[in-house]
Design an enzyme around this catalytic site. Structure first.
Site: not given
Lengths: 690, 554
Positions: A313, A384, A386, A398
């Protein structure tokens, strides 16, 4: 799991309190196992091993002669033949002894648990844990011991599993999902859970574990059986050679005593490997247990050595599993320093792993940026997409590329084309781009992009390369899209990948590999892994997984560490190599023994055969006795090797064979010449022999 | 030309000729046993014997067919010998006595061709042609068929069908053995080998007395005697008789013939398994062992240590003047390395070490390069054993040519390997326990006498058939015990090999990975050669120590 820096992976193994340390062998173990070895001297035990049974019969025979016509030589030979049998028992007893200590501590967990069984009317009754049936529901509260294996069907609790795993940190067990399995003998530390019992009395995980470490349920593995057949064949050959030797000796005018012929026979038959064979098997299982892996059968351990395809995995095995910042890419209008400063600001108050990884990256590359910053943290929301910080007229953000683009546009700016370009590139390479932008005095500025990648654990590329050299293909299984999967696969150096994998894809892959004649190993924990685990040749279930997964696999890893598959493969190989190497050694030893014994037997009638006495052994008696003593002592000398296993370094087959032939083949020819000569130097001092 | 040079030139020509035919003939052999087409003559035979050539057999059915066919062959051959007085061309030679007929019947059916009779005295031409020569063909075809089945076991996947014994037997005879034998017989006649149905010619000796020189259809039997690695001479003196082997050229041709099929079988093997290098590896192991044996025998015979040989200046006792040492040891090494057993010199008269070489060559299990078919399956059995140990040492379940070597494979290989030492050691031991038998049978005492008895059982147990001489084997004990040794030495390995083939064919093929031990490397070659030598050495060192080693060190 918190990863501090990329350079220091959390690979250190947990400490296992109260466990026998792995692979260390002390002479004290030999002494402690002596009583057990003596108990095994009876014929019933010896019959199981054809080679040693011949030695046993020989010992009895020589003892009869020693009693009937006592002479120092006969008595010494008889004694040393018994020592040979005893040393063989000792090897087995030592191997078993190490398991017994573990079994004892496990057994303690089973004693006197009281179960609170839920009745259909909602009431409870108390009963001994040992009497629970499959399907019973029991209540366990903080401080109580879970009475049997089962699944949590109600509630959530922290559980101390140290009795089984040796891991002292408590684990969370909750109803539903892949973390529902609990093991009998573990203790609930907090809260209350209802457990449905899934194992019959006497067949619980702990019971199986006890049987396993004690070697009680040990059955011979296929390769062991095949090897035993070969050893029996060799024994028959030598039996014939010795039986036919007597008439030849008689014809030549030098009829041999039964004592001498028996000594010759015991020296020739493969006693060394015969004596150590079962110890090697037990020790192999033990090495797995030391690494906290329980195998349901030795067959599975052997199969591990044959594995040619490894399904791994991606998440948690090949990669750390969380996205980490790996690179800062400034826009053309910005600079690395300004990007770093802004990115740091945007992440200072961000507690998510991604946010922390950004800070770590910047601390490493820009140590000059320090200091806390006040201001108002803007948390990430689904709307948002962000996060950031508002401080002193600056708004630093960011976030996802399109979210930031929209934010910039709202404030009258445009996102530079190169940022869009870089972002797309990162996405194509399997990473996640985070765009950093800032609103300063009402003007939006895009600083650049942070690359978040699913980081491949260090050393994986090297491990996969070694696996490839061993002839093992690795296939990465991931739910990622093919593009991302391809990038990570290339980064990690796996041979193949299966993207957007569903459980049935895994199963199909296993079937396909097996049809091509390959053996497949995989790890899994979820209930949906169970079919694939059952279908694979080596299925390692994680201890944190569901009981369905644990039932389906043929091994359980108590540490729940998926990379352990690689170690399991190595242990399987080491087990086979140890058997093969010691067999080669054992057979190669015969040459020197012929050179010792044959001249001794026939010197009287054919003095020219003295030329074969290249070890210059003192007398015929000392020569024969020295060979017998060497034959017995070499067993003891090799016990540590049998328990530890021969050194295994991953390499191509030809390299391995060449090395092992050199060490155990050539070594097997040379060692007894030196050993017998050395023993003869002492034996010749015995009056009446030398 | 000095003797040793002549011998070396013969070795060079021999190796050159073998190299020349190796590829085309090996590939032809592979085609014979893989082709779907039946020849007209073959179809006729299948119709006659009611065989369905397109139905394939399981290993067990195949084994039953081999055993049944061989049993019937033994009975027929026994009856032919017993009924000789009523058969044509008997020249008044009577019925072969039961013990000898029993021994001879087994001997020719098992491809041993051990001869306890003197051909020109005991057997008439009809028994020779209809009985012994027929078995020369058929026993050879059986050996090749069994080897081919084992190769099929490696090649085929997930099947229990291994071919049809009757088809393999017919093809081996009609497509390989018969055509070559016919051509070679004509060539041999041209080179001076006798081919006559007369019993002999009466000649007047210089002193006026008359004597009869026996004649026989030698050329026709000589061809298949060598080609099928049979070795039963039509004359008692075998290939040292000038009517069987008159010159260096016939000598060379005969050595070439007895090596050509065993050697080319390795090419056929490589072609069939799809990797010619596998075959080259086996061949190089066989070749190196053959070369070492030849070198040792040559050295031993050119460095005699007996007083008579030293006096004479060379060890030529028991050797034909026209062959000399070189061509004698070349023949001896090749005939014992191939289970042929024909001789052009008396091995009994070799030096201690030199005589030990043919003996050891047989005790290696007839793999240098072994009998037709038997050599290939013999070395493959040893390869299975070697690969089992090697596989363990590289940490995988052992495999060879993509087939896993598990419990059943190792058991089969072990049984195949065990049969020969059992009969050789127990036979020799039992014979030595009968002083009455030995007193009448043995002409020598001491280590040399022991070598003679050991040689007899090694020859029978390995189906070689060469005689060390010096041992009279016409007593009931020797006739029956050697007969049984030949039976066990032939058919136990055959059954085990067929069983091994069955279990290999049932498997899927394990794909080759870097973890697979390559079986075409010098490393594997050395391992295999080491296994061959070590197995024989560990088994027979005590016996050899009291025989040839004691003699050589004296």
């Amino acid at each position: 799991m918190t990863i501090t820096t990329q350079d220091h992976p959390a690979r250190a193994k947990p400490e296992h309190a109260g466990r026998v340390s792995a692979g260390v062998f002390s002479p004290r173990q030999l002494l402690a196992s002596f009583p057990d070895a003596l108990r095994k001297l009876g014929p019933r035990h010896q019959r199981r091993n054809p080679v040693l049974f011949v030695v046993w019969v020989g010992s009895v025979l020589v003892t009869v002669f020693a009693v009937a016509e006592p002479s120092l030589f006969t008595i010494l030979i008889a004694a040393w033949l018994w020592f040979t049998v005893l040393f063989a028992n000792l090897a087995e007893a030592v191997a078993e002894g190490r398991g017994k200590a573990q079994a004892e501590s496990l057994r303690r967990t089973k004693k006197g648990t009281v179960a609170r069984r839920l009745l259909d009317d909602g009431g409870e009754e108390e009963m001994p844990g040992a009497r629970l049936r499959v399907g019973d529901r029991v209540v366990v509260e903080a401080g109580q011991t879970i009475p049997g294996d089962g699944d949590v069907i109600e509630g959530i609790a922290t559980v101390d599993e140290s009795a089984i795993t040796g891991e002292s940190a408590p684990v969370v067990r909750e109803s539903g999902g892949d973390r529902s399995a609990v093991t009998g003998g573990t203790t609930v530390l907090s809260d209350r859970i209802v457990v449905r019992i899934t194992s019959k009395p006497g067949e619980s995980f702990v019971d199986r574990m006890i049987a396993l470490v004690e070697g009680a349920s040990r059955q011979k593995t296929p390769n062991e059986i095949a090897l035993t057949i070969l050893l029996s064949t060799l024994t028959i050959v030598f039996l014939l050679a010795v039986v036919a030797l007597q008439p030849m000796a008689g014809y030549s005018g030098s009829t041999q005593s039964v004592v001498v012929l028996t000594a010759l026979l015991v020296c020739l038959i493969p006693t060394t490997i015969g004596a150590l064979l079962s110890a090697i098997g037990i020790a192999g299982m033990d090495r797995l247990v030391q690494r906290n892996v329980l195998a349901t059968s030795g067959r599975a351990v052997e199969a591990a050595g044959d594995v040619s395809t490894l399904l791994l995995d991606k998440t948690g095995t090949i990669t750390f599993g969380n996205r980490r910042a790996t690179e800062l890419i400034p826009s053309w209008s910005s600079t690395p320093d300004r990007l770093a400063e802004a990115a740091r600001l945007a992440s200072l108050a961000d507690g998510t792993p991604e946010g922390r990884s950004i800070i770590e990256l910047i601390e490493r590359d820009h140590p000059e940026l320090t200091g806390e910053q006040g201001g108002e943290f803007v948390p990430f929301t689904a709307q948002t997409r962000m996060s950031g910080l508002d401080v002193g007229g600056r708004q630093v953000r960011k976030g996802a590329t399109d979210a930031v683009r929209a934010w910039v546009a709202r404030h009258g700016g445009t996102l530079p084309a190169e940022i869009t370009h870089v972002s797309r590139e990162i996405g194509e390479q399997g990473g996640t781009p985070l765009v950093v932008a800032e609103l300063r005095d009402g003007t939006p500025v895009a600083h650049g992009v942070i690359r978040l990648s699913d980081v491949v654990k260090p050393g994986m590329r090297e491990r996969f390369r070694r696996l490839r050299e061993m002839g093992i293909r690795t296939v990465m299984i991931t739910g990622d899209n093919p593009l991302t999967a391809k990038a990570i696969a290339a980064d990690a150096g796996v041979d193949h990948y299966l993207a957007e994998a569903k459980p049935e894809d895994k199963l199909a892959l296993i079937r396909r590999e097996q049809e091509g004649g390959r053996l497949v190993a995989m790890t899994g924990d979820g209930t949906n892994d169970a079919p694939a685990l059952a279908a694979s040749d080596v299925g390692v279930a994680m201890n944190t997984g569901t009981s369905a997964a644990k039932e389906a696999g043929n091994m359980v890893d108590l540490d729940s560490d998926p990379t352990k598959l690689i170690e399991i493969v190595e242990i399987g190989k080491q087990l086979l190599i140890t058997r093969g190497a010691l067999t080669t050694f054992s057979i190669a030893n015969d040459l020197a023994k012929y050179f010792a014994i044959l001249p001794a037997m026939f010197l009287a009638i054919h003095p020219q055969l003295g030329a074969l006495n290249i070890m210059r052994l003192a007398t015929p008696e000392s020569a024969i006795l020295s060979a017998v003593i060497f034959n017995a002592l070499v067993i003891v000398a090799l016990i540590p090797l049998a328990l530890r296993g021969v050194r295994y370094t991953p390499a191509g087959a030809a390299t391995l064979l060449r090395r092992n032939l050199l060490i155990y083949g050539l070594g097997g020819i040379v060692t007894p010449f030196a050993g017998i000569w050395l023993i003869d130097q002492l034996v010749r001092l015995v009056p009446g022999i030398g | 030309m000095p003797d040793s040079w002549a011998g070396l030139v013969q070795v060079a020509i021999l190796l050159g000729a073998l190299a020349l035919v190796y590829r085309p003939f090996g590939d032809y052999l592979a085609r014979v046993y893989t082709s779907e087409q039946h020849w007209k003559a073959e179809r006729a035979l299948y119709r006659l014997f009611r065989v369905n050539p397109s139905s394939e057999q399981r290993w067990s059915t195949y084994a039953v067919s081999v055993l049944a066919f061989s049993f019937v062959s033994i009975v027929v051959l026994y009856l032919l010998q017993r009924l000789q007085p009523v058969l044509p061309w008997n020249f008044g030679r009577g019925a072969i006595e039961p013990g000898m007929a029993f021994n001879t019947a087994i001997s020719f059916v098992t491809n041993t061709n051990w001869q306890s009779y003197a051909g020109e005295v005991a057997m008439g031409h009809f028994v020779q042609l209809a009985g012994l020569t027929v078995q020369n063909f058929l026993s050879a075809a059986v050996g090749i068929a069994v080897a081919v089945v084992l190769v099929r076991g490696f090649v085929r996947r997930s099947t229990d069908r291994l071919g049809n014994f009757w088809v393999d037997l017919t093809r081996g005879t009609i497509r390989v053995l018969l055509p070559i034998s016919v051509v070679v017989a004509v060539v041999l006649v041209a080179l001076g080998v006798v081919q006559s149905l007369r019993s002999g010619v009466t000649v007047s000796n210089p002193d006026g007395s008359q004597s009869t020189i026996a004649l026989a259809p030698a050329a026709s039997q000589e061809a298949i005697k060598e080609l099928g690695t049979n070795g039963g001479g039509i004359f008692n003196a075998n290939s040292s008789h000038p009517f069987e082997n008159p010159s260096s050229w016939t000598n060379l041709l005969e050595i070439f013939l007895l090596l050509v099929i065993p050697v080319s079988m390795t090419r056929a093997f490589g072609t069939m398994v799809g990797s010619r290098r596998q075959g080259y590896t086996l061949l190089s192991v066989m070749g190196v062992l053959w070369g070492v044996m030849l070198a040792v025998a040559w050295w031993a015979e050119t460095h005699p240590n007996g007083p008579a040989a030293l006096l004479a200046g060379a060890s030529l006792e028991g050797k034909e003047q026209r062959f000399g040492i070189g061509q004698s040891v070349l023949f001896a090494t090749s005939t014992t390395g191939t289970s042929t057993g024909a001789v052009n010199s008396m091995h009994d008269s070799f030096s201690g070490l030199g005589g030990g070489v043919p003996l050891l060559n047989m005790l290696l299990g007839e793999v240098t390069p072994g009998g037709v078919g038997a050599g290939l399956y013999g070395i493959l059995v040893l390869a299975v054993i070697a690969m089992f140990l090697a596989g363990l040492m590289v940490g995988r379940t052992p495999e060879y040519l993509g087939k896993k070597l598990g419990r059943r494979e190792v058991t089969c290989a072990a049984v195949a390997m065990l049969a020969m030492p059992t009969v050789v050691l127990l036979g020799t031991g039992a014979a030595l326990l009968m002083p009455g038998e030995l007193d009448t049978a043995l002409n020598n005492t001491g280590p040399h006498g022991l070598s003679e008895v050991l040689y007899a059982y090694a020859s029978a147990g390995n189906n070689n058939g060469s005689a060390f001489a010096g041992l009279t084997v016409t007593s009931d004990w020797f006739q029956s015990s050697l007969g049984i040794a030949m039976l066990i030495g032939r058919f136990i390995p055959i059954i085990a090999v067929l069983c091994l083939a069955g279990s290999l064919a049932a498997q899927r093929k394990v794909p080759e990975t870097p973890g697979t031990l390559p079986t075409t490397s010098p490393l594997f070659g050395s391992l295999l050669a080491g296994t061959v030598v070590l197995v024989a050495a560990l088994t027979f060192i005590p016996a050899l120590a009291l025989g040839p080693i004691a003699e050589a060190l004296a």
